[in-house]
Write a protein that holds these residues in place. Sequence first.
Motif, PDB file in Angstrom:
ATOM      1  N   ALA A  84       9.040  -1.655 -16.929  1.00  0.00           N
ATOM      2  CA  ALA A  84       8.441  -1.597 -15.596  1.00  0.00           C
ATOM      3  C   ALA A  84       7.055  -0.984 -15.617  1.00  0.00           C
ATOM      4  O   ALA A  84       6.559  -0.504 -14.598  1.00  0.00           O
ATOM      5  N   GLY A  85       6.398  -1.018 -16.799  1.00  0.00           N
ATOM      6  CA  GLY A  85       5.035  -0.534 -16.916  1.00  0.00           C
ATOM      7  C   GLY A  85       4.124  -1.618 -17.459  1.00  0.00           C
ATOM      8  O   GLY A  85       4.541  -2.751 -17.700  1.00  0.00           O
ATOM      9  N   THR A  86       2.863  -1.261 -17.676  1.00  0.00           N
ATOM     10  CA  THR A  86       1.896  -2.247 -18.155  1.00  0.00           C
ATOM     11  C   THR A  86       1.901  -2.372 -19.673  1.00  0.00           C
ATOM     12  O   THR A  86       1.203  -3.233 -20.207  1.00  0.00           O
ATOM     13  N   ALA A  87       2.620  -1.510 -20.375  1.00  0.00           N
ATOM     14  CA  ALA A  87       2.672  -1.575 -21.839  1.00  0.00           C
ATOM     15  C   ALA A  87       3.561  -2.729 -22.285  1.00  0.00           C
ATOM     16  O   ALA A  87       4.391  -3.235 -21.521  1.00  0.00           O
ATOM     17  N   GLY A  88       3.394  -3.135 -23.538  1.00  0.00           N
ATOM     18  CA  GLY A  88       4.162  -4.252 -24.077  1.00  0.00           C
ATOM     19  C   GLY A  88       5.253  -3.787 -25.012  1.00  0.00           C
ATOM     20  O   GLY A  88       5.755  -2.661 -24.929  1.00  0.00           O
ATOM     21  N   GLY A  89       5.625  -4.654 -25.961  1.00  0.00           N
ATOM     22  CA  GLY A  89       6.674  -4.332 -26.921  1.00  0.00           C
ATOM     23  C   GLY A  89       8.063  -4.555 -26.368  1.00  0.00           C
ATOM     24  O   GLY A  89       8.246  -5.020 -25.240  1.00  0.00           O
ATOM     25  N   ILE A  90       9.067  -4.199 -27.176  1.00  0.00           N
ATOM     26  CA  ILE A  90      10.456  -4.332 -26.736  1.00  0.00           C
ATOM     27  C   ILE A  90      10.833  -3.226 -25.768  1.00  0.00           C
ATOM     28  O   ILE A  90      11.897  -3.267 -25.170  1.00  0.00           O
ATOM     29  N   VAL A 131      17.290  -8.780 -26.540  1.00  0.00           N
ATOM     30  CA  VAL A 131      15.830  -8.672 -26.488  1.00  0.00           C
ATOM     31  C   VAL A 131      15.257  -8.397 -27.876  1.00  0.00           C
ATOM     32  O   VAL A 131      14.265  -9.012 -28.295  1.00  0.00           O
ATOM     33  N   VAL A 132      15.875  -7.488 -28.615  1.00  0.00           N
ATOM     34  CA  VAL A 132      15.364  -7.133 -29.941  1.00  0.00           C
ATOM     35  C   VAL A 132      15.462  -8.309 -30.904  1.00  0.00           C
ATOM     36  O   VAL A 132      14.499  -8.630 -31.617  1.00  0.00           O
TER      37      VAL A 132
END
Length: 447
Positions: free
Chosen positions: A309-315, A355-356
């Motif tokens: 729920a933030g602007t960062a990416g990744g798993i 997701v992973v």
Amino acid sequence: MAAVRFPRFRHPAQLVMAGFAAVITVGTALLMLPASKAGPGSASFLESLFTATSATCLTGLVVVDTPVYWSSFGHIVILGLIQLGGFGILTFATVLIVLLSRRIGLRTRLNAAVETKAIGLGDMRSIVLGVIRASLLIEGLVAAVLVERFATRYEMPWPQALWHGVFHSVSAFNNAGFALHSDSLMRFVTDPVVSLPIVFASIVGGLGFPVLYELRRRFTKPNGWSMHTKIVVWASGVFLLGGAAFVTAVEWSNPATLGPLNVPGKLLAGFFQGTMPRSAGFNTVDIAEMNTATWLGMDILMFIGGASAGTAGGIKVTTFAVLFFVIYAEVRGESAVNIFNRRLHGDVQRQALTVVLLSVAAVTTATVAFMVSTTFTLDQSLFEVISAFCTVGLSTGITADLPDPHQFLLVILMFIGRLGPVTVASALALRSRRRMYELPEERPIIG
């Protein structure tokens, strides 16, 4: 006259994907205009598509030199795409949490509301406006610090300082990584008044609005935080400090990065560069000159990324933390997974694993494609692929040298990486299928 039919979306994730695709399409068209290019002529379709996708998906990878190649109008278009992309991710992810909360029982909802005082189930409009207000407030505060520094320390004219301050503040809060300098932020490597506000904005943007909302209301009462907020705060702290310590230690004596700096400069540059892999994408040292061990460590940090729920990416750190506690419970022989004195629902474990594994499959497939059809090393290819898929924007310097098909592959990775995990997770969480019978149980041999 027949009525115009608009597409019907059966799932919120389909709507947000269509919205992002539409923004990228409009952005590509605007960047292809002659007014968007600094020199004569106009940008090519792939250059425009790549830049529009990178900006909208908050990545920061570029195939052309942003401050030189694009005109002032082009920079405005890029900034608008970054802001729209950031609002889109924050708003969709926050509303998704509210939708998920409606699917649990009334008793559980009331207990959670009393205990956490987190976002309620009320007016969606107020939630969206809250996201926009919080974003603009943080961006404004960081921009004010940067504007004053650029004007007084670096003697920029005030209009130029204002533009640079706003652009880098918006880019930092949305973890986009676009900069108005050809060397990113390398000229500010030892300036804490520039580096630290950029780090602050990227960290806050990566925490997500639900966490910020809860921290604002119950910052002094951590025992009353929800499980999600506790996981995000503790896991983010571990990876931010651990990443900074790792980069600083490995690059301490590297003559091409931290080596020439004094001790305070090394600590500042190491801290800055160790926090950027969470998805911010800026750099104050030359990434291409880093040790391969540093690249590998940053690969891991980029893959994990920031908070949901933030602007960062990744798993996301929440996904990683859930799997960590699953392994911890299994090693201890416990029948249930408990996190911060709460039992973790079994569905969440399967969602995290899905997701992973899907993310690993995407990164592996793209890396193999790079290896069999380019001359770049495994270290360079893996770094580039993870940076694109996890929407980080850091690069070893090979992006512009990639063949057109591989640049287009990065476009796909950026789009899937920004929206794929979100849509997969939401699809799994929001679907409702009840099996009316159970099959016989059997256990295969594991390990």
